[in-house]
Enzyme design. Structure first.
Site, PDB file in Angstrom:
ATOM      1  N   HIS A  43      12.446  32.616  30.191  1.00  0.00           N
ATOM      2  CA  HIS A  43      13.001  31.361  29.716  1.00  0.00           C
ATOM      3  C   HIS A  43      12.036  30.226  30.055  1.00  0.00           C
ATOM      4  O   HIS A  43      11.394  30.229  31.105  1.00  0.00           O
ATOM      5  CB  HIS A  43      14.351  31.083  30.396  1.00  0.00           C
ATOM      6  N   ASP A 103      16.164  21.316  26.234  1.00  0.00           N
ATOM      7  CA  ASP A 103      16.547  22.440  27.080  1.00  0.00           C
ATOM      8  C   ASP A 103      16.099  22.158  28.505  1.00  0.00           C
ATOM      9  O   ASP A 103      15.159  21.375  28.742  1.00  0.00           O
ATOM     10  CB  ASP A 103      15.918  23.750  26.583  1.00  0.00           C
ATOM     11  N   GLU A 118      15.648  24.074  32.657  1.00  0.00           N
ATOM     12  CA  GLU A 118      15.733  25.215  33.564  1.00  0.00           C
ATOM     13  C   GLU A 118      16.138  24.662  34.923  1.00  0.00           C
ATOM     14  O   GLU A 118      15.777  23.529  35.275  1.00  0.00           O
ATOM     15  CB  GLU A 118      14.402  25.963  33.651  1.00  0.00           C
ATOM     16  N   ASP A 155      11.909  27.064  24.650  1.00  0.00           N
ATOM     17  CA  ASP A 155      13.266  27.218  24.119  1.00  0.00           C
ATOM     18  C   ASP A 155      13.644  26.044  23.219  1.00  0.00           C
ATOM     19  O   ASP A 155      14.413  26.209  22.267  1.00  0.00           O
ATOM     20  CB  ASP A 155      14.264  27.367  25.254  1.00  0.00           C
ATOM     21  N   GLU A 172      16.364  35.125  42.658  1.00  0.00           N
ATOM     22  CA  GLU A 172      17.007  35.690  41.478  1.00  0.00           C
ATOM     23  C   GLU A 172      16.894  34.765  40.263  1.00  0.00           C
ATOM     24  O   GLU A 172      16.924  35.221  39.120  1.00  0.00           O
ATOM     25  CB  GLU A 172      18.485  36.002  41.761  1.00  0.00           C
TER      26      GLU A 172
END
Length: 247
Positions: free
Chosen positions: A153, A7, A9, A158, A55
């Site tokens: 997250h 995974d 980010e 994850d 954000e």
């Protein structure tokens, strides 16, 4: 079968818009057993060399200060390639994470992984559970996997949850012949920018070639030739086109 649950980010949604990775996490699963220890885990926070929008920080909690002194992807790329060598990658929404990874490898001059086998658990979940929510949280709930510690997250967290989801969707921890999800080459999920551009250009050219020629009246043709001659003359013959009527 040696599997790598993976995974990432990122700073945003698209590497084509300049977004980069800020974290990558991967863990090894061998013969349906989740392995632990440094040898079987790959995890790095990454300096994306660009700003991380507020954000996005609200989603994964990784801000500019957290990755300021972390390595760039170029600095960890070879270790990553060594870690996944010979394994099948298991990714939830493979096109997203592979898009970033393959773009980073391309940008930094490393060999790409287009032939690496990949299992997309999102695609499999949609077939197994049609018309239902199939994000990682929903699948954890469906297969009774504890996720209470997942406030934000995180690539490594994850990956750990994904390992449990994968095992749950394919029959549990006991080895079962034929229960694994079919795999595809990474190139099936991602087109690199130069490939995408070539495809789009061919499509555009094909559409133009299909168009019917427009009718031109004799006086329009004569006016066009007259203008071309004038430009040719005033440029002292330096025009880039050649036409026998201009001779």
């Amino acid at each position: 079968m040696r599997l790598i649950m993976l995974d990432t980010e990122t700073t945003g949604l698209s590497p084509l818009n300049g977004d980069r990775m800020v974290e990558i996490g991967a863990i090894e699963v061998l013969n349906r057993k989740v392995l632990s220890g440094d040898k079987h885990v790959f995890h790095h926070y990454i300096n994306p060399e660009r700003n991380i929008p507020a954000e996005v920080v609200r989603i994964h909690g990784i801000d500019n200060a957290k990755v300021k002194n972390k390595p760039t992807f170029k600095e960890i790329a070879q270790d990553f390639l060594d870690f996944i060598e010979g394994a099948t990658l298991v990714i939830h929404n493979a096109s997203f994470d592979l898009g970033f990874i393959m773009n980073e490898l391309r940008l930094n001059g490393f060999h790409n992984i287009e032939n690496t086998l990949v299992i997309d658990t999102l695609a499999f979940a949609r077939k197994k559970h049609p018309n239902q929510r199939n994000n990682l949280d929903a699948l954890c709930d469906r297969y009774n996997i504890e996720r209470g510690h997942r406030d934000l997250h995180g690539a490594l967290l994850d990956s750990e949850l994904l390992a449990e989801v994968y095992l749950g969707m394919t029959g549990g921890r006991q080895f079962s012949l034929g229960m694994d999800i079919p795999s595809l080459p990474a190139s099936s999920f991602v087109q690199l920018p130069e490939q995408s551009r070539g495809r789009d250009e061919k499509a555009e050219t094909a559409n133009i070639m299909k168009r019917n020629s427009l009718p031109i009246a004799d006086h329009e043709h004569e006016a066009h030739i007259s203008m071309m001659k004038r430009i040719h003359k005033e440029s002292d013959g330096q025009t880039i086109w050649h036409h026998p009527e201009l001779a």
